[in-house]
Design an enzyme around this catalytic site. Structure first.
Site, mmCIF file in Angstrom:
data_model
loop_
_atom_site.group_PDB
_atom_site.id
_atom_site.type_symbol
_atom_site.label_atom_id
_atom_site.label_comp_id
_atom_site.label_asym_id
_atom_site.label_seq_id
_atom_site.Cartn_x
_atom_site.Cartn_y
_atom_site.Cartn_z
ATOM 1 N N THR A 15 0.334 -5.086 -6.752
ATOM 2 C CA THR A 15 0.853 -6.823 -7.978
ATOM 3 C C THR A 15 2.462 -5.884 -8.770
ATOM 4 O O THR A 15 3.299 -6.356 -8.678
ATOM 5 C CB THR A 15 0.115 -6.816 -8.437
ATOM 6 O OG1 THR A 15 -1.333 -7.663 -7.786
ATOM 7 C CG2 THR A 15 0.464 -8.055 -10.081
ATOM 8 N N THR A 92 -4.331 -3.221 -7.074
ATOM 9 C CA THR A 92 -5.438 -2.733 -7.987
ATOM 10 C C THR A 92 -6.994 -3.160 -7.088
ATOM 11 O O THR A 92 -7.915 -2.605 -7.141
ATOM 12 C CB THR A 92 -5.629 -3.619 -9.084
ATOM 13 O OG1 THR A 92 -5.195 -5.164 -8.891
ATOM 14 C CG2 THR A 92 -4.606 -3.580 -10.336
ATOM 15 N N ASP A 93 -6.647 -4.108 -5.946
ATOM 16 C CA ASP A 93 -7.460 -4.195 -4.524
ATOM 17 C C ASP A 93 -8.541 -3.195 -4.665
ATOM 18 O O ASP A 93 -9.939 -3.029 -4.597
ATOM 19 C CB ASP A 93 -7.384 -5.777 -3.962
ATOM 20 C CG ASP A 93 -6.977 -6.509 -5.499
ATOM 21 O OD1 ASP A 93 -7.305 -7.735 -5.937
ATOM 22 O OD2 ASP A 93 -6.432 -7.927 -4.400
HETATM 23 N N1 GLU Z 1 -4.387 -7.660 -3.732
HETATM 24 C C1 GLU Z 1 -2.891 -7.250 -3.775
HETATM 25 C C2 GLU Z 1 -3.077 -5.333 -4.395
HETATM 26 O O1 GLU Z 1 -4.516 -4.662 -3.910
HETATM 27 C C3 GLU Z 1 -2.486 -6.971 -4.922
HETATM 28 C C4 GLU Z 1 -3.573 -6.802 -6.339
HETATM 29 C C5 GLU Z 1 -3.115 -6.348 -7.420
HETATM 30 O O2 GLU Z 1 -2.241 -5.322 -6.967
HETATM 31 O O3 GLU Z 1 -3.701 -6.450 -8.855
HETATM 32 O O4 GLU Z 1 -2.297 -4.707 -3.439
#
Ligand code: GLU
Length: 326
Positions: A15, A92-93
């Site tokens: 993100t 973050t996932d």
């Molecule tokens: N789902 C995406 C990932 O993990 C975006 C989530 C994020 O970065 O917070 O890359």
């Protein structure tokens, strides 16, 4: 450490590197690591910044092969002494899994700091820039040496082993399970608490074998366990209930897997408290232990899977694997 620390950024996506796509209204990959770091005011005062565009993908798209390439690359960076600290920009996932993978497979005193963002770069309150600034401060800190891989988000420093994502949308999305947190970064000042998590090292394997997570819930049968084995899983992690318990159907399947030489690690779907053998009825943790299952202790299912994959990939036998889950 020189007066001007060399901070090497490795951008992988997430993100933090996304913007809202006008056509769909959803966030999509858009920004390079260089664009992200250049947009952070004052970052150059933290150290000498160097940025590497490793990938620009959502972390769900990362396969085990990606982890291996990333680990090899970061090992190269630290072996060549080309950085005093490394910052990995990451979605973050899956962040806790990649961070823990590197914690186990990249032995170095050099700080390796993961960060990302919960809000895309299109958001007026985007958290990416402040997280980048904080991560750089930690990567540049002499106190961060020899602490393994950490995640820095929302001003908190977490060890890769303890941290987990606990909120799908808040900027304060990460928490260290079985606290305390390892540290804080406030206005560039880095402070670590005295407590420390145990670290485990395994030589980086050439390949990572298939390991699946089987989720325990009321009424589940052994379909997923059997499907995993049919697809070639060489190890299983059980997301048990409570302290690491399953029902009779899973107990039966686990016993058969163990008898066939498939290592089974028992974790828990409950975030706090860890997995431990307490009950001796069919499917209770003590019965699983007696049957030969290994207990994940403080590791959640996704991190127990990472460790089992690495241990199996490195050729550890049953006893060697057991020794990893300390
Ligand atoms: N789902 C995406 C990932 O993990 C975006 C989530 C994020 O970065 O917070 O890359």
């Amino acid at each position: 450490m020189p007066s001007r620390p060399r901070i090497h950024f490795v951008a992988t996506g997430g993100t933090i590197a996304m913007r809202i796509d006008q056509a769909t209204g959803g966030a999509v990959p858009a920004l390079s690591g260089a664009e992200l770091t250049e947009a952070v005011p004052g970052l150059q005062f933290v150290g000498q910044i160097d940025v590497e565009e490793f990938a620009n993908i959502p972390s769900e798209h990362m396969q085990p092969e990606f982890w291996l390439r990333l680990a090899r690359r970061i090992q190269d960076i630290v072996d060549q002494d080309s950085a005093d600290g490394v910052v990995v920009l990451h979605g973050t996932d899956i962040m806790e899994e990649t961070a823990f993978f590197l914690d186990v497979t990249v032995p170095t005193p050099v700080p390796i700091v993961f960060t990302g963002a919960m809000r895309s770069a299109s958001d007026p309150k985007a958290d990416g820039p402040s997280n980048i600034m904080d991560a750089a401060a930690v990567a540049a800190s002499a106190d961060a040496r020899d602490r393994g891989v950490v995640i820095v988000m929302h001003g908190d420093i977490h060890s890769a082993r303890r941290v987990t994502k606990i909120d799908t949308s808040a900027v304060d999305a990460f928490e260290s399970i079985m606290p305390p947190d390892l540290g804080k970064v406030r206005s560039g000042l880095v402070e670590f608490s005295a407590a420390w998590s145990p670290r485990v090292h395994v030589p980086l394997p050439e390949q990572l074998p298939r390991v699946d997570i089987i989720y325990m819930y009321s009424g589940v049968d052994d379909f997923a366990l059997r499907a995993a084995l049919e697809r070639g899983a060489t190890g299983l992690v059980i997301a048990g209930v409570g302290a690491g318990n399953v029902n009779q159907a899973l107990f039966q399947g686990i016993n058969e897997a163990l008898a066939a030489g498939i290592p089974v690690v028992i974790s828990s779907r409950v975030p706090y408290g860890g997995a431990q053998p307490l009950y001796s009825y069919a499917g209770g943790g003590m019965a699983l232990r007696r049957a030969g299952a290994i207990f994940a202790r403080d590791l959640n299912p996704q991190k127990a899977r990472v460790l089992l994959m690495v241990g199996l990939g490195a050729g550890y036998d049953r006893q060697g694997l057991e020794g990893l889950f300390v």
